[in-house]
Enzyme design. Sequence first.
Site, PDB file in Angstrom:
ATOM      1  N   SER A 142      46.722  29.583  41.034  1.00 41.51           N
ATOM      2  CA  SER A 142      47.387  30.870  41.269  1.00 41.51           C
ATOM      3  C   SER A 142      48.874  30.593  41.373  1.00 41.51           C
ATOM      4  O   SER A 142      49.288  29.461  41.666  1.00 41.51           O
ATOM      5  CB  SER A 142      46.887  31.455  42.593  1.00 41.51           C
ATOM      6  OG  SER A 142      47.710  32.530  43.009  1.00 41.51           O
ATOM      7  N   TYR A 155      44.323  31.110  51.522  1.00 42.83           N
ATOM      8  CA  TYR A 155      44.402  31.194  50.058  1.00 42.83           C
ATOM      9  C   TYR A 155      45.522  30.286  49.539  1.00 42.83           C
ATOM     10  O   TYR A 155      45.325  29.504  48.597  1.00 42.83           O
ATOM     11  CB  TYR A 155      44.637  32.646  49.652  1.00 42.83           C
ATOM     12  CG  TYR A 155      44.533  32.918  48.179  1.00 42.83           C
ATOM     13  CD1 TYR A 155      43.300  33.091  47.563  1.00 42.83           C
ATOM     14  CD2 TYR A 155      45.677  33.015  47.384  1.00 42.83           C
ATOM     15  CE1 TYR A 155      43.197  33.358  46.199  1.00 42.83           C
ATOM     16  CE2 TYR A 155      45.590  33.276  46.028  1.00 42.83           C
ATOM     17  CZ  TYR A 155      44.345  33.454  45.441  1.00 42.83           C
ATOM     18  OH  TYR A 155      44.269  33.712  44.087  1.00 42.83           O
TER      19      TYR A 155
HETATM   20  P1  NAD Z   1      36.997  38.379  40.725  1.00 45.41           P
HETATM   21  O1  NAD Z   1      36.685  38.791  42.133  1.00 45.41           O
HETATM   22  O2  NAD Z   1      37.090  39.416  39.656  1.00 45.41           O
HETATM   23  O3  NAD Z   1      35.934  37.278  40.263  1.00 45.41           O
HETATM   24  C1  NAD Z   1      35.543  36.245  41.103  1.00 45.41           C
HETATM   25  C2  NAD Z   1      34.318  35.589  40.526  1.00 45.41           C
HETATM   26  O4  NAD Z   1      33.909  34.537  41.420  1.00 45.41           O
HETATM   27  C3  NAD Z   1      33.115  36.544  40.409  1.00 45.41           C
HETATM   28  O5  NAD Z   1      32.368  36.199  39.256  1.00 45.41           O
HETATM   29  C4  NAD Z   1      32.313  36.227  41.661  1.00 45.41           C
HETATM   30  O6  NAD Z   1      30.927  36.520  41.548  1.00 45.41           O
HETATM   31  C5  NAD Z   1      32.549  34.738  41.769  1.00 45.41           C
HETATM   32  N1  NAD Z   1      32.308  34.198  43.094  1.00 45.41           N
HETATM   33  C6  NAD Z   1      32.857  34.581  44.279  1.00 45.41           C
HETATM   34  N2  NAD Z   1      32.344  33.829  45.275  1.00 45.41           N
HETATM   35  C7  NAD Z   1      31.478  32.963  44.703  1.00 45.41           C
HETATM   36  C8  NAD Z   1      30.631  31.931  45.207  1.00 45.41           C
HETATM   37  N3  NAD Z   1      30.567  31.635  46.511  1.00 45.41           N
HETATM   38  N4  NAD Z   1      29.870  31.254  44.329  1.00 45.41           N
HETATM   39  C9  NAD Z   1      29.892  31.546  43.002  1.00 45.41           C
HETATM   40  N5  NAD Z   1      30.675  32.504  42.474  1.00 45.41           N
HETATM   41  C10 NAD Z   1      31.455  33.199  43.323  1.00 45.41           C
HETATM   42  O7  NAD Z   1      38.319  37.521  40.834  1.00 45.41           O
HETATM   43  P2  NAD Z   1      39.456  37.172  39.749  1.00 45.41           P
HETATM   44  O8  NAD Z   1      40.628  38.005  40.082  1.00 45.41           O
HETATM   45  O9  NAD Z   1      38.922  37.159  38.369  1.00 45.41           O
HETATM   46  O10 NAD Z   1      39.792  35.692  40.215  1.00 45.41           O
HETATM   47  C11 NAD Z   1      39.302  34.529  39.561  1.00 45.41           C
HETATM   48  C12 NAD Z   1      40.157  33.344  39.971  1.00 45.41           C
HETATM   49  O11 NAD Z   1      41.509  33.588  39.593  1.00 45.41           O
HETATM   50  C13 NAD Z   1      40.178  33.075  41.465  1.00 45.41           C
HETATM   51  O12 NAD Z   1      40.167  31.697  41.706  1.00 45.41           O
HETATM   52  C14 NAD Z   1      41.485  33.698  41.914  1.00 45.41           C
HETATM   53  O13 NAD Z   1      41.990  33.093  43.082  1.00 45.41           O
HETATM   54  C15 NAD Z   1      42.340  33.404  40.711  1.00 45.41           C
HETATM   55  N6  NAD Z   1      43.524  34.289  40.607  1.00 45.41           N
HETATM   56  C16 NAD Z   1      43.392  35.627  40.403  1.00 45.41           C
HETATM   57  C17 NAD Z   1      44.531  36.423  40.306  1.00 45.41           C
HETATM   58  C18 NAD Z   1      44.461  37.896  40.047  1.00 45.41           C
HETATM   59  O14 NAD Z   1      45.506  38.540  40.016  1.00 45.41           O
HETATM   60  N7  NAD Z   1      43.305  38.494  39.831  1.00 45.41           N
HETATM   61  C19 NAD Z   1      45.793  35.851  40.426  1.00 45.41           C
HETATM   62  C20 NAD Z   1      45.878  34.477  40.640  1.00 45.41           C
HETATM   63  C21 NAD Z   1      44.739  33.715  40.712  1.00 45.41           C
END
Ligand code: NAD
Length: 234
Positions: A142, A155
Amino acid sequence: MLQGKTALVTGSTSGIGLGVAIGLAREGANVIMNGFGDTEACRQQVAAAGLAKHIRLGFHGADMSKPDEIRNMMDYAAKEFGGVDILVNNAGIQHVSPVEDFPVEKWDAIIAINLSSSFHTTRLALPGMKQKNWGRVINIASAHGLVASAHKSAYVASKHGIVGFTKSVALETATTGITVNAICPGWVLTPLVQKQIDDRAARELADLAVFLCSKGADNVRGVAWNVDGGWVAQ
Ligand code: NAD
């Protein structure tokens, strides 16, 4: 480009993970999905993306906070797919709270899912990658792996941790055909156009993941590559 390779994308039932799984399937990689929730629709999306390349699609519902379940998932990948060539550590959760009020169980869950799970998948995937002398580990960190915000202590700690882990394992594999890198997405808070931004952002991130799997990225190692509209450049 990725035909014959197998990609495991953790947390690929939604958001960025799903976008990356679709991008890798489009390039012909077999994909093992993982995550919670209703899996049917997202499995269909990945299958459709890989249809023309005749990919194989797998799924394992391991809870990424549980090392035993992660081991089961990696055993499943070895047995059913002959191992993992491309490991995308994406599963992640968030909790926002001042540090003195931060629930202890939330801290533990964030560190387990956002950081420790990548240690477990990586340590179990590397021996097979070393045997083939080819592998890609892509950690979805991130912008919070590079800079901080208030009230996101767990986080930010987990994402700084995964950037450090990425660099360390990149050094350990520097003379092999395995590369280890992090992608650092930003976050844009615009509810009105959130859906479009999410879709476009997931596509951009998938394109970067595909590039990191390409021949042109053979010597891209240990980077934490921000895709954030310039946020961390400030
Ligand atoms: P999201 O909530 O849309 O998806 C998260 C995924 O992780 C889902 O498929 C969920 O089922 C799975 N998950 C959660 N807990 C779990 C567990 N204990 N075991 C197995 N699967 C699990 O989130 P996203 O926004 O797509 O984020 C994905 C990654 O990207 C994360 O690591 C997040 O920190 C990172 N990220 C996201 C953003 C953003 O703006 N959305 C920005 C920076 C980083």
